[in-house]
Design a protein around this motif. Sequence first.
Motif, PDB file in Angstrom:
ATOM      1  N   MET A   1     -54.020 -21.833 -15.400  1.00 36.15           N
ATOM      2  CA  MET A   1     -54.404 -20.495 -14.991  1.00 36.15           C
ATOM      3  C   MET A   1     -54.373 -19.587 -16.225  1.00 36.15           C
ATOM      4  N   ARG A   2     -55.346 -18.696 -16.322  1.00 34.12           N
ATOM      5  CA  ARG A   2     -55.382 -17.741 -17.439  1.00 34.12           C
ATOM      6  C   ARG A   2     -54.155 -16.840 -17.416  1.00 34.12           C
ATOM      7  N   LEU A   3     -53.701 -16.472 -18.596  1.00 31.56           N
ATOM      8  CA  LEU A   3     -52.518 -15.627 -18.731  1.00 31.56           C
ATOM      9  C   LEU A   3     -52.683 -14.295 -18.016  1.00 31.56           C
ATOM     10  N   ASP A   4     -53.808 -13.612 -18.230  1.00 30.82           N
ATOM     11  CA  ASP A   4     -53.985 -12.303 -17.604  1.00 30.82           C
ATOM     12  C   ASP A   4     -53.999 -12.401 -16.076  1.00 30.82           C
ATOM     13  N   LYS A   5     -54.570 -13.469 -15.548  1.00 32.47           N
ATOM     14  CA  LYS A   5     -54.591 -13.647 -14.089  1.00 32.47           C
ATOM     15  C   LYS A   5     -53.182 -13.946 -13.568  1.00 32.47           C
ATOM     16  N   PHE A   6     -52.420 -14.783 -14.275  1.00 28.51           N
ATOM     17  CA  PHE A   6     -51.054 -15.081 -13.856  1.00 28.51           C
ATOM     18  C   PHE A   6     -50.207 -13.814 -13.788  1.00 28.51           C
ATOM     19  N   LEU A   7     -50.315 -12.974 -14.806  1.00 27.88           N
ATOM     20  CA  LEU A   7     -49.527 -11.736 -14.844  1.00 27.88           C
ATOM     21  C   LEU A   7     -49.899 -10.808 -13.702  1.00 27.88           C
ATOM     22  N   LYS A   8     -51.167 -10.758 -13.345  1.00 22.62           N
ATOM     23  CA  LYS A   8     -51.597  -9.898 -12.247  1.00 22.62           C
ATOM     24  C   LYS A   8     -51.188 -10.467 -10.879  1.00 22.62           C
ATOM     25  N   VAL A   9     -51.462 -11.749 -10.647  1.00 28.11           N
ATOM     26  CA  VAL A   9     -51.160 -12.361  -9.351  1.00 28.11           C
ATOM     27  C   VAL A   9     -49.658 -12.372  -9.097  1.00 28.11           C
TER      28      VAL A   9
ATOM     29  N   VAL B   1     -50.521 -20.011  -8.248  1.00 26.64           N
ATOM     30  CA  VAL B   1     -51.393 -19.887  -7.082  1.00 26.64           C
ATOM     31  C   VAL B   1     -52.467 -18.856  -7.391  1.00 26.64           C
ATOM     32  N   GLU B   2     -53.648 -19.035  -6.804  1.00 20.47           N
ATOM     33  CA  GLU B   2     -54.786 -18.155  -7.089  1.00 20.47           C
ATOM     34  C   GLU B   2     -54.604 -16.767  -6.492  1.00 20.47           C
ATOM     35  N   THR B   3     -54.066 -16.706  -5.289  1.00 21.39           N
ATOM     36  CA  THR B   3     -53.798 -15.419  -4.644  1.00 21.39           C
ATOM     37  C   THR B   3     -52.441 -15.508  -3.956  1.00 21.39           C
ATOM     38  N   THR B   4     -51.800 -14.368  -3.789  1.00 17.60           N
ATOM     39  CA  THR B   4     -50.496 -14.357  -3.145  1.00 17.60           C
ATOM     40  C   THR B   4     -50.245 -13.000  -2.515  1.00 17.60           C
ATOM     41  N   LYS B   5     -49.361 -12.998  -1.555  1.00 19.34           N
ATOM     42  CA  LYS B   5     -48.957 -11.736  -0.946  1.00 19.34           C
ATOM     43  C   LYS B   5     -47.822 -11.150  -1.768  1.00 19.34           C
ATOM     44  N   LYS B   6     -47.609  -9.859  -1.612  1.00 20.05           N
ATOM     45  CA  LYS B   6     -46.610  -9.158  -2.409  1.00 20.05           C
ATOM     46  C   LYS B   6     -45.227  -9.807  -2.294  1.00 20.05           C
ATOM     47  N   ASN B   7     -44.840 -10.208  -1.101  1.00 22.19           N
ATOM     48  CA  ASN B   7     -43.509 -10.793  -0.894  1.00 22.19           C
ATOM     49  C   ASN B   7     -43.355 -12.157  -1.557  1.00 22.19           C
ATOM     50  N   ASP B   8     -44.450 -12.892  -1.714  1.00 18.32           N
ATOM     51  CA  ASP B   8     -44.391 -14.232  -2.290  1.00 18.32           C
ATOM     52  C   ASP B   8     -44.575 -14.245  -3.810  1.00 18.32           C
ATOM     53  N   ALA B   9     -44.999 -13.125  -4.388  1.00 18.48           N
ATOM     54  CA  ALA B   9     -45.311 -13.073  -5.824  1.00 18.48           C
ATOM     55  C   ALA B   9     -44.095 -13.371  -6.690  1.00 18.48           C
ATOM     56  N   ALA B  10     -42.915 -12.911  -6.282  1.00 19.35           N
ATOM     57  CA  ALA B  10     -41.703 -13.131  -7.085  1.00 19.35           C
ATOM     58  C   ALA B  10     -41.352 -14.611  -7.183  1.00 19.35           C
ATOM     59  N   GLY B  11     -41.834 -15.443  -6.289  1.00 21.96           N
ATOM     60  CA  GLY B  11     -41.568 -16.878  -6.330  1.00 21.96           C
ATOM     61  C   GLY B  11     -42.372 -17.610  -7.387  1.00 21.96           C
ATOM     62  N   MET B  12     -43.306 -16.927  -8.025  1.00 16.65           N
ATOM     63  CA  MET B  12     -44.133 -17.564  -9.045  1.00 16.65           C
ATOM     64  C   MET B  12     -43.421 -17.675 -10.382  1.00 16.65           C
ATOM     65  N   TYR B  13     -42.325 -16.922 -10.556  1.00 14.55           N
ATOM     66  CA  TYR B  13     -41.641 -16.922 -11.844  1.00 14.55           C
ATOM     67  C   TYR B  13     -40.150 -16.666 -11.649  1.00 14.55           C
TER      68      TYR B  13
END
Length: 87
Positions: A1-9, A64-76
């Motif tokens: 996944m691109r860095l800019d997309k990861f930071l946003k998602v 993940v390509e898209t995520t909900k606000k509550n699940d975003a913290a689980g990406m990192y």
Amino acid sequence: MRLDKFLKVSRIIKRRTVAKEIADKGRIMINDKPAKSSSDVRVGDTLVINFGNKTLTVRADDLVETTKKNDAAGMYTVLKEDYKETF
């Protein structure tokens, strides 16, 4: 996944254009190497992000390509957060 997309998602940075600007100014490192906005982020990578008065070190845990606000913290996982004092 691109860095800019990861930071946003992941919602580390709210807008992808802002993430792109920060990355292209050399303020983000992936595994101790300078990263551009198009750099690939993989699970297990360590990102060091230099904001104005804060340095954030995170580990990418999930992509993940898209995520909900509550699940975003689980990406990192935040490994370290340093603040620079200005007087």
